[in-house]
Scaffold this motif. Structure first.
Motif, PDB file in Angstrom:
ATOM      1  N   ARG A  99      -8.116  27.363  49.111  1.00 55.70           N
ATOM      2  CA  ARG A  99      -7.667  26.597  47.955  1.00 55.70           C
ATOM      3  C   ARG A  99      -7.721  27.431  46.676  1.00 55.70           C
ATOM      4  NH1 ARG A  99      -5.513  21.468  47.866  1.00 55.70           N
ATOM      5  NH2 ARG A  99      -6.901  20.852  46.168  1.00 55.70           N
ATOM      6  N   ARG A 100      -8.684  28.362  46.624  1.00 59.35           N
ATOM      7  CA  ARG A 100      -8.834  29.185  45.431  1.00 59.35           C
ATOM      8  C   ARG A 100      -7.891  30.375  45.426  1.00 59.35           C
ATOM      9  NH1 ARG A 100     -15.466  29.547  45.078  1.00 59.35           N
ATOM     10  NH2 ARG A 100     -15.835  27.384  44.404  1.00 59.35           N
ATOM     11  N   THR A 101      -7.359  30.715  46.592  1.00 56.98           N
ATOM     12  CA  THR A 101      -6.502  31.895  46.699  1.00 56.98           C
ATOM     13  C   THR A 101      -5.057  31.502  46.469  1.00 56.98           C
ATOM     14  OG1 THR A 101      -8.014  32.877  48.299  1.00 56.98           O
ATOM     15  CG2 THR A 101      -5.795  33.784  48.195  1.00 56.98           C
ATOM     16  N   THR A 102      -4.411  32.175  45.538  1.00 60.79           N
ATOM     17  CA  THR A 102      -3.015  31.867  45.232  1.00 60.79           C
ATOM     18  C   THR A 102      -2.057  32.959  45.698  1.00 60.79           C
ATOM     19  OG1 THR A 102      -3.291  32.869  43.044  1.00 60.79           O
ATOM     20  CG2 THR A 102      -3.643  30.492  43.214  1.00 60.79           C
ATOM     21  N   HIS A 103      -2.602  34.134  46.081  1.00 64.85           N
ATOM     22  CA  HIS A 103      -1.713  35.229  46.471  1.00 64.85           C
ATOM     23  C   HIS A 103      -1.141  34.959  47.865  1.00 64.85           C
ATOM     24  CE1 HIS A 103      -4.333  37.087  49.492  1.00 64.85           C
ATOM     25  NE2 HIS A 103      -5.337  36.805  48.674  1.00 64.85           N
ATOM     26  N   THR A 104       0.039  35.481  48.106  1.00 61.19           N
ATOM     27  CA  THR A 104       0.717  35.294  49.396  1.00 61.19           C
ATOM     28  C   THR A 104       1.014  36.649  50.023  1.00 61.19           C
ATOM     29  OG1 THR A 104       2.845  35.159  48.247  1.00 61.19           O
ATOM     30  CG2 THR A 104       1.726  33.078  48.766  1.00 61.19           C
ATOM     31  N   GLU A 105       0.064  37.566  49.871  1.00 64.71           N
ATOM     32  CA  GLU A 105       0.233  38.887  50.452  1.00 64.71           C
ATOM     33  C   GLU A 105      -0.775  39.093  51.570  1.00 64.71           C
ATOM     34  OE1 GLU A 105      -0.085  41.865  47.503  1.00 64.71           O
ATOM     35  OE2 GLU A 105       1.728  41.286  46.433  1.00 64.71           O
ATOM     36  N   MET A 106      -0.384  39.895  52.530  1.00 63.29           N
ATOM     37  CA  MET A 106      -1.287  40.240  53.617  1.00 63.29           C
ATOM     38  C   MET A 106      -2.378  41.165  53.100  1.00 63.29           C
ATOM     39  SD  MET A 106      -0.274  42.085  57.201  1.00 63.29           S
ATOM     40  CE  MET A 106       1.032  40.889  57.443  1.00 63.29           C
ATOM     41  N   PRO A 107      -3.613  41.004  53.607  1.00 58.39           N
ATOM     42  CA  PRO A 107      -4.690  41.920  53.186  1.00 58.39           C
ATOM     43  C   PRO A 107      -4.311  43.371  53.429  1.00 58.39           C
ATOM     44  CG  PRO A 107      -5.585  40.064  54.420  1.00 58.39           C
ATOM     45  CD  PRO A 107      -4.086  39.948  54.510  1.00 58.39           C
ATOM     46  N   ALA A 108      -4.785  44.235  52.551  1.00 58.87           N
ATOM     47  CA  ALA A 108      -4.407  45.653  52.615  1.00 58.87           C
ATOM     48  C   ALA A 108      -4.805  46.291  53.941  1.00 58.87           C
ATOM     49  CB  ALA A 108      -5.049  46.404  51.452  1.00 58.87           C
ATOM     50  N   TRP A 109      -5.979  45.923  54.476  1.00 56.35           N
ATOM     51  CA  TRP A 109      -6.427  46.558  55.717  1.00 56.35           C
ATOM     52  C   TRP A 109      -5.512  46.186  56.883  1.00 56.35           C
ATOM     53  CZ3 TRP A 109      -7.906  44.188  60.232  1.00 56.35           C
ATOM     54  CH2 TRP A 109      -8.177  42.804  60.184  1.00 56.35           C
ATOM     55  N   LEU A 110      -4.937  44.970  56.849  1.00 61.27           N
ATOM     56  CA  LEU A 110      -3.999  44.582  57.907  1.00 61.27           C
ATOM     57  C   LEU A 110      -2.692  45.343  57.787  1.00 61.27           C
ATOM     58  CD1 LEU A 110      -4.312  40.700  58.437  1.00 61.27           C
ATOM     59  CD2 LEU A 110      -4.503  42.491  60.174  1.00 61.27           C
ATOM     60  N   ARG A 111      -2.232  45.541  56.552  1.00 57.86           N
ATOM     61  CA  ARG A 111      -0.985  46.276  56.362  1.00 57.86           C
ATOM     62  C   ARG A 111      -1.115  47.718  56.834  1.00 57.86           C
ATOM     63  NH1 ARG A 111      -1.128  43.844  51.190  1.00 57.86           N
ATOM     64  NH2 ARG A 111      -1.554  45.870  50.224  1.00 57.86           N
ATOM     65  N   SER A 112      -2.322  48.266  56.768  1.00 56.53           N
ATOM     66  CA  SER A 112      -2.512  49.680  57.092  1.00 56.53           C
ATOM     67  C   SER A 112      -2.531  49.963  58.592  1.00 56.53           C
ATOM     68  CB  SER A 112      -3.819  50.183  56.474  1.00 56.53           C
ATOM     69  OG  SER A 112      -4.945  49.584  57.107  1.00 56.53           O
ATOM     70  N   ILE A 113      -2.684  48.944  59.420  1.00 55.99           N
ATOM     71  CA  ILE A 113      -2.840  49.208  60.859  1.00 55.99           C
ATOM     72  C   ILE A 113      -1.513  49.547  61.532  1.00 55.99           C
ATOM     73  CG2 ILE A 113      -4.850  47.705  60.959  1.00 55.99           C
ATOM     74  CD1 ILE A 113      -3.177  45.678  62.458  1.00 55.99           C
ATOM     75  N   ASP A 114      -0.400  49.435  60.810  1.00 55.80           N
ATOM     76  CA  ASP A 114       0.872  49.818  61.426  1.00 55.80           C
ATOM     77  C   ASP A 114       0.957  51.319  61.678  1.00 55.80           C
ATOM     78  OD1 ASP A 114       1.078  50.648  58.818  1.00 55.80           O
ATOM     79  OD2 ASP A 114       3.123  49.894  58.520  1.00 55.80           O
ATOM     80  N   LYS A 115       0.004  52.075  61.120  1.00 60.41           N
ATOM     81  CA  LYS A 115      -0.036  53.526  61.339  1.00 60.41           C
ATOM     82  C   LYS A 115      -1.040  53.918  62.430  1.00 60.41           C
ATOM     83  CE  LYS A 115       1.136  54.425  56.504  1.00 60.41           C
ATOM     84  NZ  LYS A 115       1.180  53.006  56.102  1.00 60.41           N
ATOM     85  N   PHE A 116      -1.668  52.947  63.054  1.00 62.32           N
ATOM     86  CA  PHE A 116      -2.689  53.223  64.063  1.00 62.32           C
ATOM     87  C   PHE A 116      -2.097  53.857  65.311  1.00 62.32           C
ATOM     88  CE2 PHE A 116      -6.437  50.130  63.111  1.00 62.32           C
ATOM     89  CZ  PHE A 116      -6.570  50.713  61.867  1.00 62.32           C
TER      90      PHE A 116
END
Length: 222
Positions: A99-116
């Motif tokens: 409820r307190r979070t208004t951003h609609t972006e994926m967490p940075a650590w999740l975005r980074s795993i596409d390079k794994f």
């Protein structure tokens, strides 16, 4: 055994709809490395589920300890009451945060795993099984299986049911996407966008439901 599976089923469904491993799966499947990382991630996820819930079942066999002198059902009921209450608290905390979070972006650590690569993807899948929510759900499953006083074969079958259901929301997208990536990619993108917006609410509702079920099961054993 059917009673144990009935108790394990909602817990496994809650684990299956855990949004973090689903989102990690989608990121890997949308990455250029999916042919190298998707299957190792799936193997790590299934292996992690199996190991953690098996350890929880084995740990539940130690209940009660002799010094307390409790009957097994009473002791298991106490632990289920504690775990159910913890899950309810976790659900409330998750809901408040969403409820307190208004951003609609994926967490940075999740975005980074596409390079794994293969091994990081495998390791990540294992680590996702030791998140607080995942451990609480595995403990709840272990207590449910222990509470029915099953033999080794029936316990193994119940564990297998938990693992198959819990892994399904990771396994099915991976298998289908690797078989037909062109058809699945638009659906993965749509699902990812929806989860980014609604993951907090989904997590809260599912964990709350399971918490109430586990708490009710615990209270019924007194």
């Amino acid at each position: 055994m059917l009673a144990a599976i009935g108790h394990v089923l909602p817990i496994a469904i809650a684990m299956a709809f855990s949004t973090v491993p689903i989102m990690a799966t989608i990121v890997l499947l949308l990455s250029p490395n999916r042919d190298r990382t998707a299957l190792p991630f799936l193997i790590g996820w299934v292996l992690g589920l199996l190991v953690v819930v098996s350890l929880c079942v084995l740990g539940a066999q130690l209940i009660p300890t002799p010094k307390f002198g409790l009957r097994p059902n009473t002791a298991i009921g106490i632990w289920e009451t504690v775990i159910g209450s913890a899950l309810i608290v976790l659900a409330v905390v998750s809901w408040v945060r969403s409820r307190r979070t208004t951003h609609t972006e994926m967490p940075a650590w999740l975005r980074s795993i596409d390079k794994f690569g293969r091994w990081p993807a495998f390791g990540l899948a294992l680590l996702l099984n030791v998140r607080p929510k995942a451990i609480l759900l595995a403990i709840a499953a272990g207590l449910a299986i222990r509470g029915e006083n099953l033999d080794l074969t029936a316990s193994a079958i119940s564990i297998g049911v938990y693992v198959v259901i819990a892994a399904s929301t990771v396994a099915v997208p991976i298998i289908v996407t690797l078989a037909d990536p062109a058809r699945m990619e638009p659906r993965l993108v749509t699902t990812q966008d929806w989860l980014i917006r609604n993951s907090g609410l989904v997590t809260s509702l599912i964990v709350l439901l399971v918490g109430v079920i586990v708490l009710g099961s615990g209270l019924s054993r007194f």
